[in-house]
Design a protein around this motif. Structure first.
Motif, PDB file in Angstrom:
ATOM      1  N   HIS A 174      -3.820 -13.714   4.398  1.00 49.03           N
ATOM      2  CA  HIS A 174      -4.719 -13.496   3.314  1.00 49.03           C
ATOM      3  C   HIS A 174      -3.243 -12.797   2.643  1.00 49.03           C
ATOM      4  O   HIS A 174      -2.598 -12.169   2.199  1.00 49.03           O
ATOM      5  CB  HIS A 174      -5.408 -12.669   3.757  1.00 49.03           C
ATOM      6  N   GLY A 175      -3.095 -13.448   1.467  1.00 44.62           N
ATOM      7  CA  GLY A 175      -1.996 -13.092   0.469  1.00 44.62           C
ATOM      8  C   GLY A 175      -2.904 -12.349  -0.804  1.00 44.62           C
ATOM      9  O   GLY A 175      -3.998 -12.338  -1.604  1.00 44.62           O
ATOM     10  N   MET A 176      -2.220 -10.631  -0.618  1.00 39.60           N
ATOM     11  CA  MET A 176      -2.453  -9.436  -1.553  1.00 39.60           C
ATOM     12  C   MET A 176      -1.211  -8.745  -1.955  1.00 39.60           C
ATOM     13  O   MET A 176      -0.274  -8.480  -1.215  1.00 39.60           O
ATOM     14  CB  MET A 176      -3.735  -9.363  -1.111  1.00 39.60           C
ATOM     15  N   GLY A 177      -1.658  -7.409  -2.551  1.00 42.37           N
ATOM     16  CA  GLY A 177       0.021  -6.394  -2.945  1.00 42.37           C
ATOM     17  C   GLY A 177       0.694  -7.451  -3.823  1.00 42.37           C
ATOM     18  O   GLY A 177       0.861  -8.258  -4.101  1.00 42.37           O
ATOM     19  N   ILE A 178       1.103  -5.811  -3.868  1.00 43.86           N
ATOM     20  CA  ILE A 178       2.626  -6.393  -4.461  1.00 43.86           C
ATOM     21  C   ILE A 178       3.675  -7.542  -4.214  1.00 43.86           C
ATOM     22  O   ILE A 178       3.567  -7.529  -4.905  1.00 43.86           O
ATOM     23  CB  ILE A 178       3.197  -4.729  -4.508  1.00 43.86           C
ATOM     24  N   PRO A 179       3.915  -7.739  -3.477  1.00 47.47           N
ATOM     25  CA  PRO A 179       5.135  -9.239  -2.998  1.00 47.47           C
ATOM     26  C   PRO A 179       4.456 -10.105  -3.666  1.00 47.47           C
ATOM     27  O   PRO A 179       4.633 -11.087  -3.985  1.00 47.47           O
ATOM     28  CB  PRO A 179       4.862  -9.185  -1.279  1.00 47.47           C
ATOM     29  N   SER A 180       2.370 -10.535  -3.395  1.00 47.04           N
ATOM     30  CA  SER A 180       2.154 -11.720  -4.221  1.00 47.04           C
ATOM     31  C   SER A 180       2.512 -11.935  -5.152  1.00 47.04           C
ATOM     32  O   SER A 180       2.424 -13.040  -5.730  1.00 47.04           O
ATOM     33  CB  SER A 180       1.038 -12.197  -3.260  1.00 47.04           C
ATOM     34  N   LEU A 181       1.577 -10.685  -6.028  1.00 48.51           N
ATOM     35  CA  LEU A 181       1.621 -10.929  -7.385  1.00 48.51           C
ATOM     36  C   LEU A 181       2.893 -10.115  -7.955  1.00 48.51           C
ATOM     37  O   LEU A 181       3.209 -11.530  -9.355  1.00 48.51           O
ATOM     38  CB  LEU A 181       1.057  -9.087  -7.900  1.00 48.51           C
TER      39      LEU A 181
ATOM     40  N   CYS B   7      -0.694   2.736  -6.520  1.00 47.72           N
ATOM     41  CA  CYS B   7      -0.534   1.751  -6.406  1.00 47.72           C
ATOM     42  C   CYS B   7      -0.768   2.148  -4.999  1.00 47.72           C
ATOM     43  O   CYS B   7       1.097   2.733  -4.582  1.00 47.72           O
ATOM     44  CB  CYS B   7      -0.065   0.979  -6.854  1.00 47.72           C
ATOM     45  N   THR B   8      -0.681   1.575  -3.528  1.00 52.64           N
ATOM     46  CA  THR B   8       0.155   1.732  -2.416  1.00 52.64           C
ATOM     47  C   THR B   8       0.576   0.194  -1.773  1.00 52.64           C
ATOM     48  O   THR B   8       0.641  -0.504  -2.507  1.00 52.64           O
ATOM     49  CB  THR B   8      -0.487   2.123  -1.677  1.00 52.64           C
ATOM     50  N   TYR B   9       1.179   0.502  -0.902  1.00 51.55           N
ATOM     51  CA  TYR B   9       2.193  -0.850  -0.516  1.00 51.55           C
ATOM     52  C   TYR B   9       1.069  -1.415   0.500  1.00 51.55           C
ATOM     53  O   TYR B   9       1.473  -2.419   1.335  1.00 51.55           O
ATOM     54  CB  TYR B   9       4.188  -0.578   0.524  1.00 51.55           C
TER      55      TYR B   9
ATOM     56  N   VAL C 120       1.032   5.147 -10.690  1.00 51.31           N
ATOM     57  CA  VAL C 120       2.929   6.025  -9.494  1.00 51.31           C
ATOM     58  C   VAL C 120       1.772   5.519  -8.623  1.00 51.31           C
ATOM     59  O   VAL C 120       1.044   4.905  -8.290  1.00 51.31           O
ATOM     60  CB  VAL C 120       1.718   7.889  -9.721  1.00 51.31           C
ATOM     61  N   ASP C 121       3.109   5.768  -7.625  1.00 54.82           N
ATOM     62  CA  ASP C 121       3.019   5.117  -5.984  1.00 54.82           C
ATOM     63  C   ASP C 121       2.788   6.324  -5.712  1.00 54.82           C
ATOM     64  O   ASP C 121       2.167   6.912  -5.809  1.00 54.82           O
ATOM     65  CB  ASP C 121       4.786   4.311  -5.994  1.00 54.82           C
ATOM     66  N   GLY C 122       2.663   5.907  -3.968  1.00 55.04           N
ATOM     67  CA  GLY C 122       1.965   6.610  -2.968  1.00 55.04           C
ATOM     68  C   GLY C 122       2.559   7.948  -2.906  1.00 55.04           C
ATOM     69  O   GLY C 122       1.686   9.000  -2.053  1.00 55.04           O
ATOM     70  N   LEU C 123       3.766   8.279  -3.322  1.00 56.02           N
ATOM     71  CA  LEU C 123       4.615   9.271  -3.591  1.00 56.02           C
ATOM     72  C   LEU C 123       4.233  10.423  -4.945  1.00 56.02           C
ATOM     73  O   LEU C 123       5.546  11.318  -5.787  1.00 56.02           O
ATOM     74  CB  LEU C 123       5.962   9.847  -3.141  1.00 56.02           C
ATOM     75  N   LEU C 124       3.379   9.474  -5.337  1.00 56.59           N
ATOM     76  CA  LEU C 124       3.474   9.779  -7.258  1.00 56.59           C
ATOM     77  C   LEU C 124       4.275   9.874  -7.478  1.00 56.59           C
ATOM     78  O   LEU C 124       4.785  11.063  -8.999  1.00 56.59           O
ATOM     79  CB  LEU C 124       2.408  11.384  -7.588  1.00 56.59           C
ATOM     80  N   ARG C 125       5.114   8.897  -8.335  1.00 53.81           N
ATOM     81  CA  ARG C 125       6.312   8.339  -8.713  1.00 53.81           C
ATOM     82  C   ARG C 125       6.016   7.756  -9.448  1.00 53.81           C
ATOM     83  O   ARG C 125       5.687   6.149  -9.177  1.00 53.81           O
ATOM     84  CB  ARG C 125       7.805   8.178  -8.070  1.00 53.81           C
ATOM     85  N   PRO C 126       6.753   7.501 -10.911  1.00 52.22           N
ATOM     86  CA  PRO C 126       6.082   6.699 -12.046  1.00 52.22           C
ATOM     87  C   PRO C 126       6.728   5.593 -11.825  1.00 52.22           C
ATOM     88  O   PRO C 126       6.802   4.987 -13.277  1.00 52.22           O
ATOM     89  CB  PRO C 126       5.669   7.346 -12.488  1.00 52.22           C
ATOM     90  N   TYR C 127       7.181   4.627 -10.610  1.00 53.52           N
ATOM     91  CA  TYR C 127       8.223   3.774 -10.870  1.00 53.52           C
ATOM     92  C   TYR C 127       8.062   2.732 -10.134  1.00 53.52           C
ATOM     93  O   TYR C 127       7.902   3.418  -8.788  1.00 53.52           O
ATOM     94  CB  TYR C 127       9.500   4.149 -11.106  1.00 53.52           C
ATOM     95  N   LEU C 128       8.702   1.378 -10.081  1.00 55.02           N
ATOM     96  CA  LEU C 128       8.183   0.547  -8.866  1.00 55.02           C
ATOM     97  C   LEU C 128      10.088   0.045  -8.209  1.00 55.02           C
ATOM     98  O   LEU C 128      10.866   1.057  -9.138  1.00 55.02           O
ATOM     99  CB  LEU C 128       7.985  -0.871  -9.431  1.00 55.02           C
ATOM    100  N   GLU C 129      10.144   1.075  -6.942  1.00 56.31           N
ATOM    101  CA  GLU C 129      11.466   1.223  -5.758  1.00 56.31           C
ATOM    102  C   GLU C 129      11.757  -0.146  -5.746  1.00 56.31           C
ATOM    103  O   GLU C 129      11.106  -0.648  -4.906  1.00 56.31           O
ATOM    104  CB  GLU C 129      11.560   2.311  -4.769  1.00 56.31           C
TER     105      GLU C 129
ATOM    106  N   LEU D 225       1.492  -1.276  -9.649  1.00 49.38           N
ATOM    107  CA  LEU D 225       3.244  -0.722  -9.715  1.00 49.38           C
ATOM    108  C   LEU D 225       3.729  -1.667 -10.431  1.00 49.38           C
ATOM    109  O   LEU D 225       4.228  -1.805 -11.140  1.00 49.38           O
ATOM    110  CB  LEU D 225       3.047   0.365  -8.784  1.00 49.38           C
ATOM    111  N   ALA D 226       3.419  -2.996  -9.444  1.00 42.95           N
ATOM    112  CA  ALA D 226       4.810  -3.680  -9.691  1.00 42.95           C
ATOM    113  C   ALA D 226       4.205  -4.526 -10.844  1.00 42.95           C
ATOM    114  O   ALA D 226       5.100  -4.984 -12.025  1.00 42.95           O
ATOM    115  CB  ALA D 226       4.457  -5.088  -8.748  1.00 42.95           C
ATOM    116  N   PHE D 227       2.838  -4.729 -11.030  1.00 44.20           N
ATOM    117  CA  PHE D 227       2.646  -5.042 -12.524  1.00 44.20           C
ATOM    118  C   PHE D 227       2.679  -5.390 -13.707  1.00 44.20           C
ATOM    119  O   PHE D 227       3.447  -5.171 -14.636  1.00 44.20           O
ATOM    120  CB  PHE D 227       1.202  -5.177 -12.840  1.00 44.20           C
TER     121      PHE D 227
END
Length: 254
Positions: free
Chosen positions: A51-58, A153-155, A102-111, A196-198
């Motif tokens: 089942h594809g979903m989340g940042i990698p698929s997007l 946005c979480t991973y 933001v990510d799970g650490l409340l950072r406004p960037y994609l690492e 986040l990735a979007f």
């Protein structure tokens, strides 16, 4: 189906769930797969599930769609990500238009890790576009609750979002609720897995991007979606309705 039938003992299965909460649940709803341990014979129905979903698929999809826009020489491109999410202090059925991510650490960037190096790309959405979407929604869809705010946005769907119903859970319910209350005070309106990735990819490609999601539940009140299927289907159409109203207004279509 009885509770004993719902759960396999360890001698019947090689998979061990390291989560004490699962054994006390009368039913486990696997939302993304449209399945439930209470209404389906999961042992008989399934072996392997992909089942594809989340940042990698997007990310894969956006790379190719962005290239498509380039080759097609498109002008004034706007991308709108539509989907579902968990609300933070918001009831199910609420439309959330994302203002910032933001990510799970409340950072406004994609690492990202590229060629052995860490790359940080700012996750920036078009605030003017977000405001326009909210305005259109309040005009054309007055019966819907529409808010604008920050999206986390979480991973990961389970531990990364503080759920109690995953295969692993090494924290207590009070820890989860305390964390969600902190997010609420920080202005986080919802949690999902793609924004986040979007936002980072749209911004890097100089494309105006917006995110519109409908909440399926208030995460302060639980982890699993419990509304009837008919209501769930109605809610899932709401982001599409808002996007359609926005497109019609932009193109001056009645």
């Amino acid at each position: 189906m009885t509770e004993n039938q719902n759960r396999l003992n360890e001698s019947e299965c090689d998979v061990i769930l390291r989560n004490p909460h699962i054994s006390s649940m009368t039913e486990d709803v696997l939302y993304h797969l449209s399945l439930s341990s209470g209404s389906h014979d999961l042992q008989q129905m399934f072996g392997d599930v992909k089942h594809g979903m989340g940042i990698p698929s997007l990310s894969i999809m956006l790379h190719e769609v962005i290239k498509l826009m380039y080759h097609a020489k498109c002008k004034d491109v706007i991308f709108i990500r539509l989907g579902t999410c968990g609300g933070i202090g918001l009831p199910g059925g609420t439309l959330v238009v994302t203002e910032s991510v933001v990510d799970g650490l409340l950072r406004p960037y994609l690492e990202m890790h590229v060629l052995g190096k860490t790359i940080k790309r700012p996750a920036v959405l078009d605030k003017e576009l977000a405001g326009e979407l909210v305005a259109v929604g309040k005009e054309k869809l007055p019966d819907y609750n529409i808010v604008m705010g920050t999206t986390m946005c979480t991973y990961d769907f389970y531990e990364g979002q503080g759920r109690l119903d995953g295969a692993f859970c090494d924290y207590k319910e009070e820890d989860k609720l305390m964390h969600l209350e902190v997010l609420c005070k920080e202005g986080i309106k919802n949690i999902e897995m793609e924004s986040l990735a979007f936002a980072a990819m749209c911004s890097y490609a100089k494309i105006k991007g917006a995110v519109v999601c409908v909440t399926l539940l208030n995460r302060l009140h639980g982890d699993q979606v419990s509304v009837p299927k008919s209501k769930l289907e109605e809610w899932q159409h709401r982001p599409q309705e808002l996007a359609a109203a926005f497109i019609k207004k932009r193109l001056n279509i009645r």
